[in-house]
Design a protein around this motif. Structure first.
Motif, PDB file in Angstrom:
ATOM      1  N   CYS A  43     -68.240   4.007  19.720  1.00  0.00           N
ATOM      2  CA  CYS A  43     -69.313   4.938  20.094  1.00  0.00           C
ATOM      3  C   CYS A  43     -70.544   4.837  19.210  1.00  0.00           C
ATOM      4  CB  CYS A  43     -68.792   6.375  20.061  1.00  0.00           C
ATOM      5  SG  CYS A  43     -67.348   6.664  21.072  1.00  0.00           S
ATOM      6  N   GLY A  44     -70.418   4.180  18.051  1.00  0.00           N
ATOM      7  CA  GLY A  44     -71.525   4.162  17.109  1.00  0.00           C
ATOM      8  C   GLY A  44     -71.665   5.510  16.430  1.00  0.00           C
ATOM      9  N   PRO A  45     -72.444   5.590  15.359  1.00  0.00           N
ATOM     10  CA  PRO A  45     -72.650   6.875  14.675  1.00  0.00           C
ATOM     11  C   PRO A  45     -73.290   7.929  15.575  1.00  0.00           C
ATOM     12  CG  PRO A  45     -73.399   5.039  13.312  1.00  0.00           C
ATOM     13  CD  PRO A  45     -73.116   4.476  14.662  1.00  0.00           C
ATOM     14  N   GLU A  46     -74.231   7.496  16.434  1.00  0.00           N
ATOM     15  CA  GLU A  46     -74.915   8.463  17.302  1.00  0.00           C
ATOM     16  C   GLU A  46     -73.960   9.073  18.319  1.00  0.00           C
ATOM     17  OE1 GLU A  46     -77.843   5.252  16.023  1.00  0.00           O
ATOM     18  OE2 GLU A  46     -75.797   5.356  16.797  1.00  0.00           O
ATOM     19  N   VAL A 194     -79.166  15.804  20.082  1.00  0.00           N
ATOM     20  CA  VAL A 194     -78.616  14.482  19.769  1.00  0.00           C
ATOM     21  C   VAL A 194     -78.105  13.765  21.019  1.00  0.00           C
ATOM     22  CG1 VAL A 194     -76.884  13.272  18.366  1.00  0.00           C
ATOM     23  CG2 VAL A 194     -78.007  15.290  17.459  1.00  0.00           C
ATOM     24  N   LEU A 195     -77.889  14.502  22.103  1.00  0.00           N
ATOM     25  CA  LEU A 195     -77.285  13.927  23.307  1.00  0.00           C
ATOM     26  C   LEU A 195     -77.990  12.672  23.818  1.00  0.00           C
ATOM     27  CD1 LEU A 195     -74.947  14.434  25.256  1.00  0.00           C
ATOM     28  CD2 LEU A 195     -76.503  15.796  26.667  1.00  0.00           C
ATOM     29  N   ARG A 200     -77.575   6.828  24.790  1.00  0.00           N
ATOM     30  CA  ARG A 200     -78.246   5.534  24.676  1.00  0.00           C
ATOM     31  C   ARG A 200     -77.387   4.536  23.913  1.00  0.00           C
ATOM     32  NH1 ARG A 200     -83.678   5.062  21.207  1.00  0.00           N
ATOM     33  NH2 ARG A 200     -82.091   5.166  19.565  1.00  0.00           N
ATOM     34  N   GLU A 201     -76.629   5.027  22.927  1.00  0.00           N
ATOM     35  CA  GLU A 201     -75.793   4.158  22.105  1.00  0.00           C
ATOM     36  C   GLU A 201     -74.490   3.784  22.798  1.00  0.00           C
ATOM     37  OE1 GLU A 201     -74.479   1.949  18.808  1.00  0.00           O
ATOM     38  OE2 GLU A 201     -76.460   2.806  19.203  1.00  0.00           O
ATOM     39  N   ALA A 202     -73.794   4.787  23.374  1.00  0.00           N
ATOM     40  CA  ALA A 202     -72.437   4.561  23.900  1.00  0.00           C
ATOM     41  C   ALA A 202     -72.333   4.653  25.406  1.00  0.00           C
ATOM     42  CB  ALA A 202     -71.466   5.556  23.254  1.00  0.00           C
TER      43      ALA A 202
END
Length: 290
Positions: A43-46, A194-195, A200-202
């Motif tokens: 998922c990455g940090p974001e 943050v959504l 965008r990341e995951a």
């Protein structure tokens, strides 16, 4: 026991309960950070930050019956700022954790609360405990080790520390009006902010059952449990006391990093742990009433 005795006993118990709540929150949030690192690859940090905050918002919203809260117009700006600081603190910390060790990120992040504790202090004894905590953080920080840290990770951790300082100040303000419900509402605001970054990341991968199961554990230990406990502490402890007591968090992070992530501590870092322990015990014994 007379009614006056009962009243005095109640007054003495409140700070002790607040200190216990804060210690429990720090253990929980550091353990949750070790669990969260397992989600970074997918998922990455974001994306992990979104999952952490969203699970916390849902759980706390139900437990605290957040829909019953009626924040006043005067409280709304602080409430939105509280949610924004919560979003920044979590996101920047996870982004830092992706490139530097847990003990390093926790120690660097503490720069914000330590600065707040120093600025809000009015007694020499408080400055002594703050100095001991600062010395311990310097000795504990991996910046002193031979292995260089990623400069980007260092800056992100310091940014998380600045957000943490705002979180303390704004959390005390909204907590006085809304109590623990402020945590659930602030977490909802943080999730909304943050959504977009998380998706965008995951992308849709955030909704996979296996990811959601891991996110539930991360959300409980990293958000729902610690932030509800911290709200108890924020509304009962002076800012300088809260700021110095949280010096225990990098100690907890370093110990959990050693036990669960295979990180090792040098003799200098163990000396730092001792200095921070002295600051924590000293603050707990000399803390004044809120």
């Amino acid at each position: 026991m007379t009614s006056r005795d009962h009243d005095l006993a109640g007054r003495g118990a409140a700070p002790l309960g607040a200190v216990g709540a804060l210690v429990g929150a720090m253990v929980s949030i550091q353990y949750g950070a070790t669990l969260a690192k397992g989600l970074f690859a997918t998922c990455g940090p974001e994306g992990t930050t979104v999952l952490r905050l969203a699970v916390g918002a849902v759980l706390l919203g139900i437990l605290m019956r957040a829909w019953r809260a009626r924040p006043s117009q005067r409280c709304l700006p602080a409430l939105i700022g509280y949610g924004a600081s919560l979003a920044a603190m979590n996101l920047l910390f996870y982004m830092a954790l992706d490139s530097i060790p847990l003990g390093a990120a926790s120690a660097l992040q503490f720069a914000g609360p330590l600065a707040l504790a120093t600025l809000s202090s009015r007694r020499w004894v408080d400055l002594a405990w703050i100095a001991a905590a600062g010395l311990g953080l310097v000795l504990l920080s991996p910046l002193r080790s031979a292995a260089p840290l990623d400069p980007r990770g260092v800056l992100l951790a310091l940014g998380a520390g600045a957000a943490w300082a705002f979180y303390i100040v704004l959390g005390r303000r909204v907590g006085r009006e809304l109590g623990v419900q402020a945590t659930a509402i602030g977490m909802l605001v943080a999730t909304a902010l943050v959504l977009p970054l998380g998706f965008r990341e995951a992308g849709p991968g955030l909704l996979e059952p296996s990811i959601l199961a891991s996110a539930l554990a991360v959300g409980v230990f990293s958000s729902a449990l610690p932030f509800s406990l911290e709200m108890v502490a924020l509304t009962r402890l002076p800012a300088r006391t809260y700021g110095t007591l949280t010096s225990m968090e990098p100690v907890i992070g370093a110990l959990l990093g050693q036990a669960l992530l295979g990180e090792t501590l040098t003799p200098v870092q163990w000396t730092g742990i001792l200095a921070i322990a002295v600051a924590v015990l000293g603050t707990a014994r000399t803390a004044g009433s809120p």
